[in-house]
Design a protein around this motif. Structure first.
Motif, short mmCIF file in Angstrom:
data_model
loop_
_atom_site.label_atom_id
_atom_site.label_comp_id
_atom_site.label_asym_id
_atom_site.label_seq_id
_atom_site.Cartn_x
_atom_site.Cartn_y
_atom_site.Cartn_z
N ILE A 170 2.25 22.31 9.88
CA ILE A 170 1.27 21.64 10.74
C ILE A 170 1.35 20.13 10.57
O ILE A 170 1.36 19.37 11.56
N GLU A 171 1.44 19.69 9.32
CA GLU A 171 1.54 18.25 9.06
C GLU A 171 2.88 17.70 9.56
O GLU A 171 2.95 16.56 10.02
N MET A 172 3.92 18.50 9.46
CA MET A 172 5.23 18.07 9.96
C MET A 172 5.17 17.78 11.45
O MET A 172 5.70 16.78 11.93
N VAL A 173 4.52 18.66 12.19
CA VAL A 173 4.41 18.47 13.64
C VAL A 173 3.64 17.20 13.96
O VAL A 173 4.06 16.39 14.79
N ARG A 174 2.49 17.03 13.30
CA ARG A 174 1.68 15.83 13.56
C ARG A 174 2.45 14.55 13.24
O ARG A 174 2.46 13.60 14.02
N ASN A 175 3.09 14.54 12.08
CA ASN A 175 3.79 13.33 11.67
C ASN A 175 5.03 13.07 12.51
O ASN A 175 5.38 11.91 12.75
N ALA A 176 5.67 14.12 12.95
CA ALA A 176 6.82 13.93 13.84
C ALA A 176 6.36 13.30 15.15
O ALA A 176 7.03 12.40 15.69
N LEU A 177 5.21 13.74 15.65
CA LEU A 177 4.68 13.15 16.88
C LEU A 177 4.35 11.67 16.69
O LEU A 177 4.61 10.85 17.57
N ALA A 212 0.81 -1.22 0.00
CA ALA A 212 0.00 0.00 0.00
C ALA A 212 0.84 1.26 0.00
O ALA A 212 0.53 2.23 -0.71
N ILE A 213 1.91 1.30 0.76
CA ILE A 213 2.71 2.52 0.87
C ILE A 213 3.37 2.88 -0.45
O ILE A 213 3.46 4.06 -0.82
N PHE A 214 3.79 1.87 -1.21
CA PHE A 214 4.49 2.15 -2.46
C PHE A 214 3.55 2.72 -3.52
O PHE A 214 3.91 3.65 -4.25
N THR A 215 2.35 2.18 -3.59
CA THR A 215 1.37 2.69 -4.54
C THR A 215 0.95 4.11 -4.17
O THR A 215 0.85 4.99 -5.04
N ALA A 216 0.70 4.34 -2.90
CA ALA A 216 0.25 5.66 -2.45
C ALA A 216 1.31 6.73 -2.70
O ALA A 216 1.02 7.82 -3.20
N LEU A 217 2.56 6.42 -2.36
CA LEU A 217 3.64 7.38 -2.57
C LEU A 217 3.84 7.68 -4.05
O LEU A 217 4.05 8.83 -4.45
N SER A 218 3.74 6.65 -4.87
CA SER A 218 3.94 6.84 -6.31
C SER A 218 2.89 7.76 -6.89
O SER A 218 3.20 8.64 -7.71
N ASN A 219 1.65 7.58 -6.49
CA ASN A 219 0.58 8.43 -7.01
C ASN A 219 0.74 9.88 -6.58
O ASN A 219 0.43 10.80 -7.34
N THR A 223 1.83 10.41 3.88
CA THR A 223 1.66 9.04 3.38
C THR A 223 2.65 8.08 4.04
O THR A 223 2.28 6.95 4.40
N VAL A 224 3.89 8.52 4.18
CA VAL A 224 4.88 7.67 4.83
C VAL A 224 4.45 7.34 6.25
O VAL A 224 4.50 6.19 6.69
N VAL A 225 4.01 8.36 6.97
CA VAL A 225 3.58 8.15 8.35
C VAL A 225 2.32 7.28 8.39
O VAL A 225 2.18 6.41 9.25
N LYS A 226 1.41 7.52 7.46
CA LYS A 226 0.16 6.76 7.42
C LYS A 226 0.41 5.28 7.21
O LYS A 226 -0.25 4.42 7.81
N TYR A 227 1.39 4.96 6.37
CA TYR A 227 1.64 3.56 6.03
C TYR A 227 2.88 2.97 6.68
O TYR A 227 3.25 1.84 6.40
N VAL A 228 3.53 3.76 7.54
CA VAL A 228 4.72 3.22 8.21
C VAL A 228 4.35 2.04 9.09
O VAL A 228 5.15 1.12 9.31
N TYR A 229 3.10 2.03 9.57
CA TYR A 229 2.64 0.89 10.37
C TYR A 229 2.61 -0.38 9.54
O TYR A 229 2.87 -1.47 10.04
N ASN A 230 2.26 -0.26 8.26
CA ASN A 230 2.30 -1.43 7.38
C ASN A 230 3.72 -1.99 7.28
O ASN A 230 3.92 -3.20 7.30
#
Length: 476
Positions: free
Chosen positions: A359-366, A50-57, A224-231
């Motif tokens: 804003i997104e940087m802060v959330r994703n860093a957390l 999932a992460i590879f497809t999402a990042l590519s798009n 996207t990286v943060v969203k799918y890093v759990y995968n």
């Protein structure tokens, strides 16, 4: 806001809602059938990619959609330049993914991913050829064409997927669904859109678009990286079926959230952009959108929080019950995401894309920092993920108050009535199983009582949003 813009906005919201709700409904039905027929291991394979497809798009789209929608005078030659650039970039990215397939397979220790990934990644190319049509139609608020394209692609790809499952194609059917869904959508956009290629291309626009959208691209990539890093973590550190359980829970929690966010934000962006010179009207419109968002997302997610175990047993069978605790934790993030997304979008609309990125940087860093302390437990990972959305929402609301006279307190006050009524609704639904009915009557009674209580309470309290919905339904 002029009457013409109001009417156009209402039509756009209706068609955008048809798109999001209709598409998600078809995807949900197909997803439920595939979940019943296939195993968690099959979905684990798809979750790994999932992460590879999402990042590519995201890289293919290059943030140009938001930038081109925001520009006032786009020419056909500029659109043609965007088309050529996206297509070329998609071919380059697919080539990189193709040669990376052995390493992806080795990382997850899943040999099946070698050729499955090379097949699935073709979706990147298919997606690139429909981006310009999407930009043109969005600028024109022609959500009817966008909706028809999405719905038709979902119906065609979903039907073919079920046929493939019937003939025992297994996880290949899941990959084919994604590929066909993107391919059919691009095809229908070309058939239904008024824009067609021209002979000339003005590539000077590419640099301008990059200057505006560079921070948006970085933000989207990071999100996207943060969203799918759990995968990546779960697929590498846990069993394949654990990734299947997690990916399904994550997918189901996203459906209501994406329907609400996509329906409202998709229309809000172009309309709010037209009101940049009228702060009072923009504020009034934005507050109403926040209330509409809360009106939709709170009852849906809190109702599902209570009734999800019964629904899983009925629809997916008991083999999928391990996803229930994951889903319930993710409900917090699902509620906050549409509100957070609206706040971030407003910063971009007002000409502060770098602030949106921050804003997104802060959330994703957390999220990334908290993940480091939760690597041994999927449950703890999801708790930290949801809590970071609470922090992110408050931060994004604070920055909205910097560009409009709309404080955090005022925004919370706008959403609080819908949250409070939804909590009471959830409490009523929670006690329904104590009656002692069978599974099917219990689930049905939970949903019916919950819906009746929510609507009745808002009607008695005189909710303006609820009354507006009733008026629209009466007119229809």
């Amino acid at each position: 806001m002029g009457d013409d813009l109001k009417q156009q906005t209402k039509r756009s919201i209706v068609w955008n809602a048809i798109d999001k709700v209709g598409f998600q409904f078809v995807a949900l039905v197909v997803g439920l059938i595939t979940a019943r027929c296939l195993s968690p291991n099959d979905f684990g394979l798809m979750g790994a990619l999932a992460i590879f497809t999402a990042l590519s798009n995201i890289l293919v789209e290059s943030g140009f959609t938001s930038a081109m929608v925001r520009r006032t005078n786009n020419t056909d030659a500029e659109y043609m330049a965007v088309f050529y650039f996206n297509l070329l970039l998609s071919l380059v990215i697919y080539g990189l993914l193709y040669v990376s397939a052995p390493f992806i397979s080795a990382y997850f220790n899943m040999p099946e991913l070698l050729w499955l990934s090379r097949f699935l990644f073709l979706a990147v190319i298919f997606n690139s050829v429909g981006i310009v049509q999407t930009i043109v139609l969005t600028k024109q608020l022609e959500f009817k064409v966008l909706s028809l394209s999405s719905l038709l692609s979902a119906l065609f790809s979903g039907g073919i997927t079920l046929v493939l499952i019937y003939f025992d194609f297994g996880y290949w059917a899941l990959a084919a669904q994604i590929l066909m869904q993107v391919g059919f959508k691009s095809l229908f956009l070309w058939l239904l859109s008024s824009w067609k290629p021209v002979s000339s291309a003005d590539f000077r626009v590419i640099k301008e678009l990059f200057d505006f959208s560079f921070s948006l691209i970085l933000s989207s990539v990071l999100v996207t990286v943060v969203k799918y890093v759990y995968n990546l973590v779960i697929g590498h550190n846990f069993q394949r079926q654990d990734l299947g359980y997690y990916s399904q829970a994550f997918k189901f929690h996203q459906i209501p959230s994406n329907v609400v966010s996509g329906t409202i934000s998709g229309v809000a962006y172009p309309v709010l952009s037209t009101l940049n010179d009228d702060e009072s009207k923009q504020l009034s419109y934005f507050r109403k959108l926040i209330r509409v968002t809360a009106f939709c997302i709170f009852p849906v997610m809190l109702g599902l929080f209570v009734a999800f175990d019964n629904l899983v047993s009925i629809i997916l069978t008991d083999k999928w019950l391990p996803i229930v605790p994951y889903f319930r934790i993710l409900c917090v993030a699902a509620i906050l995401f549409p509100l957070h997304s609206m706040n971030v979008s407003l910063n971009t609309i007002k000409g502060f894309p770098k602030r949106s990125f921050a804003i997104e940087m802060v959330r994703n860093a957390l999220i990334l920092v908290s993940l480091l302390f939760c690597l041994d437990s999927i449950t703890n990972m999801l708790v930290s993920f949801s809590l970071t959305y609470l922090a992110a929402y408050l931060i994004s609301a604070f920055y909205v108050s910097r560009i409009l006279p709309y404080t955090i307190f005022a925004q919370v006050k706008d959403v609080l009535p819908y949250a409070a009524v939804s909590v009471l609704m959830a409490v009523i639904m929670y006690f329904v199983p104590q009656i002692g009915l069978e599974l099917y009557p219990t689930a049905a009674l939970q949903l019916v009582l919950g819906g009746l209580f929510y609507c009745s309470a808002l009607y008695i309290l005189g909710s303006k949003v609820f009354n507006d919905v009733l008026e629209v339904m009466k007119k229809k």
